[in-house]
Design a protein around this motif. Structure first.
Motif, PDB file in Angstrom:
ATOM      1  N   VAL A 185       0.937  -1.304  -0.183  1.00  0.00           N
ATOM      2  CA  VAL A 185      -0.010  -0.100   0.009  1.00  0.00           C
ATOM      3  C   VAL A 185       0.781   1.185   0.003  1.00  0.00           C
ATOM      4  CG1 VAL A 185      -0.069   0.150   2.642  1.00  0.00           C
ATOM      5  CG2 VAL A 185      -1.862   1.411   0.851  1.00  0.00           C
ATOM      6  N   ARG A 186       0.466   2.156  -0.776  1.00  0.00           N
ATOM      7  CA  ARG A 186       1.338   3.375  -0.680  1.00  0.00           C
ATOM      8  C   ARG A 186       0.439   4.437  -0.429  1.00  0.00           C
ATOM      9  NH1 ARG A 186       2.501   7.531  -4.206  1.00  0.00           N
ATOM     10  NH2 ARG A 186       0.670   7.205  -5.910  1.00  0.00           N
ATOM     11  N   PHE A 187       1.001   5.410   0.468  1.00  0.00           N
ATOM     12  CA  PHE A 187       0.446   6.318   1.003  1.00  0.00           C
ATOM     13  C   PHE A 187       0.886   7.787   0.671  1.00  0.00           C
ATOM     14  CE2 PHE A 187      -0.421   3.453   4.406  1.00  0.00           C
ATOM     15  CZ  PHE A 187      -1.847   3.354   4.537  1.00  0.00           C
ATOM     16  N   TYR A 188       0.114   8.681  -0.230  1.00  0.00           N
ATOM     17  CA  TYR A 188       0.707   9.678  -0.897  1.00  0.00           C
ATOM     18  C   TYR A 188       0.209  10.914   0.090  1.00  0.00           C
ATOM     19  CZ  TYR A 188       1.623  14.021  -3.517  1.00  0.00           C
ATOM     20  OH  TYR A 188       1.961  15.094  -4.128  1.00  0.00           O
ATOM     21  N   LEU A 189       1.224  11.748   0.717  1.00  0.00           N
ATOM     22  CA  LEU A 189       0.818  12.952   1.523  1.00  0.00           C
ATOM     23  C   LEU A 189       1.336  14.113   0.583  1.00  0.00           C
ATOM     24  CD1 LEU A 189      -0.841  13.440   3.960  1.00  0.00           C
ATOM     25  CD2 LEU A 189       1.312  13.647   5.473  1.00  0.00           C
ATOM     26  N   GLY A 249      -7.719  13.976   1.240  1.00  0.00           N
ATOM     27  CA  GLY A 249      -8.153  13.739   0.045  1.00  0.00           C
ATOM     28  C   GLY A 249      -6.992  13.862  -1.286  1.00  0.00           C
ATOM     29  N   GLY A 250      -7.526  13.788  -2.409  1.00  0.00           N
ATOM     30  CA  GLY A 250      -6.731  13.501  -3.310  1.00  0.00           C
ATOM     31  C   GLY A 250      -6.939  12.353  -4.304  1.00  0.00           C
ATOM     32  N   ASN A 251      -6.815  12.115  -5.565  1.00  0.00           N
ATOM     33  CA  ASN A 251      -6.785  11.040  -6.257  1.00  0.00           C
ATOM     34  C   ASN A 251      -5.822  10.109  -6.120  1.00  0.00           C
ATOM     35  OD1 ASN A 251      -9.654  11.439  -7.283  1.00  0.00           O
ATOM     36  ND2 ASN A 251      -8.609  12.461  -9.021  1.00  0.00           N
ATOM     37  N   ASN A 252      -4.412  10.506  -5.371  1.00  0.00           N
ATOM     38  CA  ASN A 252      -3.505   9.675  -5.549  1.00  0.00           C
ATOM     39  C   ASN A 252      -2.996   9.369  -4.072  1.00  0.00           C
ATOM     40  OD1 ASN A 252      -2.752   9.117  -8.226  1.00  0.00           O
ATOM     41  ND2 ASN A 252      -2.277  11.172  -8.206  1.00  0.00           N
ATOM     42  N   VAL A 253      -3.891   9.576  -2.997  1.00  0.00           N
ATOM     43  CA  VAL A 253      -3.621   9.595  -1.741  1.00  0.00           C
ATOM     44  C   VAL A 253      -3.339   8.143  -1.234  1.00  0.00           C
ATOM     45  CG1 VAL A 253      -6.133   9.396  -0.919  1.00  0.00           C
ATOM     46  CG2 VAL A 253      -4.038  10.527   0.585  1.00  0.00           C
ATOM     47  N   ILE A 254      -3.905   7.223  -1.487  1.00  0.00           N
ATOM     48  CA  ILE A 254      -3.694   5.722  -1.176  1.00  0.00           C
ATOM     49  C   ILE A 254      -3.805   4.918  -2.589  1.00  0.00           C
ATOM     50  CG2 ILE A 254      -4.471   3.825   0.101  1.00  0.00           C
ATOM     51  CD1 ILE A 254      -5.894   5.638   2.117  1.00  0.00           C
ATOM     52  N   GLY A 269     -10.487   5.601  -4.651  1.00  0.00           N
ATOM     53  CA  GLY A 269     -11.353   6.768  -4.361  1.00  0.00           C
ATOM     54  C   GLY A 269     -11.588   7.855  -5.588  1.00  0.00           C
ATOM     55  N   GLU A 270     -11.139   7.153  -7.035  1.00  0.00           N
ATOM     56  CA  GLU A 270     -10.994   8.026  -8.125  1.00  0.00           C
ATOM     57  C   GLU A 270     -12.346   8.770  -8.517  1.00  0.00           C
ATOM     58  OE1 GLU A 270      -7.172   7.534 -10.799  1.00  0.00           O
ATOM     59  OE2 GLU A 270      -8.628   5.908 -10.754  1.00  0.00           O
ATOM     60  N   ASP A 271     -13.216   7.589  -8.013  1.00  0.00           N
ATOM     61  CA  ASP A 271     -14.651   8.057  -8.802  1.00  0.00           C
ATOM     62  C   ASP A 271     -15.672   8.028  -7.381  1.00  0.00           C
ATOM     63  OD1 ASP A 271     -14.151   7.882 -11.258  1.00  0.00           O
ATOM     64  OD2 ASP A 271     -14.546   5.730 -11.212  1.00  0.00           O
ATOM     65  N   ASN A 272     -15.110   8.322  -6.113  1.00  0.00           N
ATOM     66  CA  ASN A 272     -15.627   8.566  -4.934  1.00  0.00           C
ATOM     67  C   ASN A 272     -15.791   9.949  -4.036  1.00  0.00           C
ATOM     68  OD1 ASN A 272     -15.230   8.193  -1.592  1.00  0.00           O
ATOM     69  ND2 ASN A 272     -16.873   6.950  -2.203  1.00  0.00           N
ATOM     70  N   TYR A 273     -16.695  10.316  -4.165  1.00  0.00           N
ATOM     71  CA  TYR A 273     -16.697  11.808  -3.462  1.00  0.00           C
ATOM     72  C   TYR A 273     -17.504  11.953  -2.016  1.00  0.00           C
ATOM     73  CZ  TYR A 273     -16.443  12.533  -8.557  1.00  0.00           C
ATOM     74  OH  TYR A 273     -15.974  12.339  -9.745  1.00  0.00           O
TER      75      TYR A 273
END
Length: 310
Positions: A185-189, A249-254, A269-273
């Motif tokens: 799993v990659r977390f992007y902050l 938030g953000g499309n690359n966060v996880i 989450g790309e298509d989740n709001y």
């Protein structure tokens, strides 16, 4: 009832190259991004206020093709809030009974609220398919335009959609599509300059290793041939996931990397709001009500944009 999508926005510094040649009769003063960054919200307020009064109008453009999108304020910019409608010009052609064609234009619009109050930095965008088929079209227009306006100050801006926590757990617990689990799993902050996000993230970075039984890297990897242990009932995991999805938030966060041949990585989450509803009458009062109605409407909007912030 209108449905709105929640976004955070954060500023960042950029390098502005010096002016070359004799393009100007007077050389403009050099830009100091550090100085601009210190007053980043003030600069954005100045831009929005000037647009609201008409002294320096903003031209909103689509990053794809440069199409212009007209806009109008429902109330003058004040208290750090810009409440506006952004339209999407469309041309329709109809066939008449005499076999001729006739074209006409329409400008369906959606409501956008930019909340630039200290420690808020939120944008909510109305989900109105009649105007924009995808709400992220509006996000792209806002981000592209504001980046262009902030560039002379040595600043840029990122607008990130917020998600629901269930978007992650639905993928992590999907044993049918991912029977062998996930190896990584990659977390992007992103660079956090919003204080409320800085505060909430500090402790979780320290505790992450204990929860996942993995090495202390922001990319966390299972032992060779194994899979990561995801547990929604683990308070450390659930708090971290919830914070990244719903607050940062953000499309690359996880990003999840499944085990198994041919399995592609999943940007969760790309298509989740993260959404909220507000009565249309609130905005009608803001534009056409008396002074008391307008104040009440503005207070409701302030509470709405601040929703989900502890």
């Amino acid at each position: 009832m209108s449905t709105f999508i929640y976004y955070n926005y954060q500023f960042c510094k950029i390098a502005v190259p010096p002016v070359q040649g004799e393009l100007f009769s007077q050389t403009p003063a050099p830009v100091h991004p550090d100085e601009s960054f210190a007053r980043k919200q003030e600069i954005l307020s100045e831009i929005l206020a000037a647009d609201s009064t008409g002294s320096r109008k903003i031209v909103f453009r689509n990053p794809r093709g440069g199409k212009e999108h007209l806009h109008s304020y429902l109330t003058p910019y004040r208290d750090g809030l810009a409440v506006m409608k952004i339209s999407n010009r469309r041309v329709h052609t109809t066939e008449k009974k005499d076999f001729t064609e006739e074209s006409y234009e329409e400008y369906p619009a959606c409501i956008v609220v930019i909340d630039n109050r200290p420690d808020i930095q939120r944008i909510v965008i109305e989900k109105r398919v009649l105007a924009f088929t995808d709400v992220n079209q509006v996000q792209a227009i806002l981000q592209h335009t504001l980046r262009r306006l902030l560039h002379p100050y040595g600043l840029s801006i990122n607008i990130d959609q917020l998600h629901t926590r269930s978007a992650f757990w639905n993928v992590a617990n999907d044993v049918r599509q991912y029977p062998q689990g996930f190896r990584r799993v990659r977390f992007y902050l992103p660079h956090l300059n919003l204080e409320r996000l800085k505060r909430v993230m500090n402790s979780y970075l320290i505790m992450a290793r204990e929860s996942y039984d993995s090495d202390l890297t922001w990319t966390q990897t299972a032992t060779q041939g194994g899979k990561l242990k995801f547990d929604e009932n683990d308070s450390l995991q659930s708090t971290l996931i919830n914070t990244l999805m719903e607050d940062v938030g953000g499309n690359n966060v996880i990003t999840l990397y499944p085990n198994g041949k041919g399995q592609k990585s999943v940007h969760v989450g790309e298509d989740n709001y993260r959404m909220g509803n507000m009565e249309k009458e609130v905005f009608d009062k803001l534009k056409r009500g008396d002074s008391i109605d307008r104040e009440q409407a503005m207070d409701e909007i302030k509470q709405f944009t601040k929703r989900y912030i502890d």
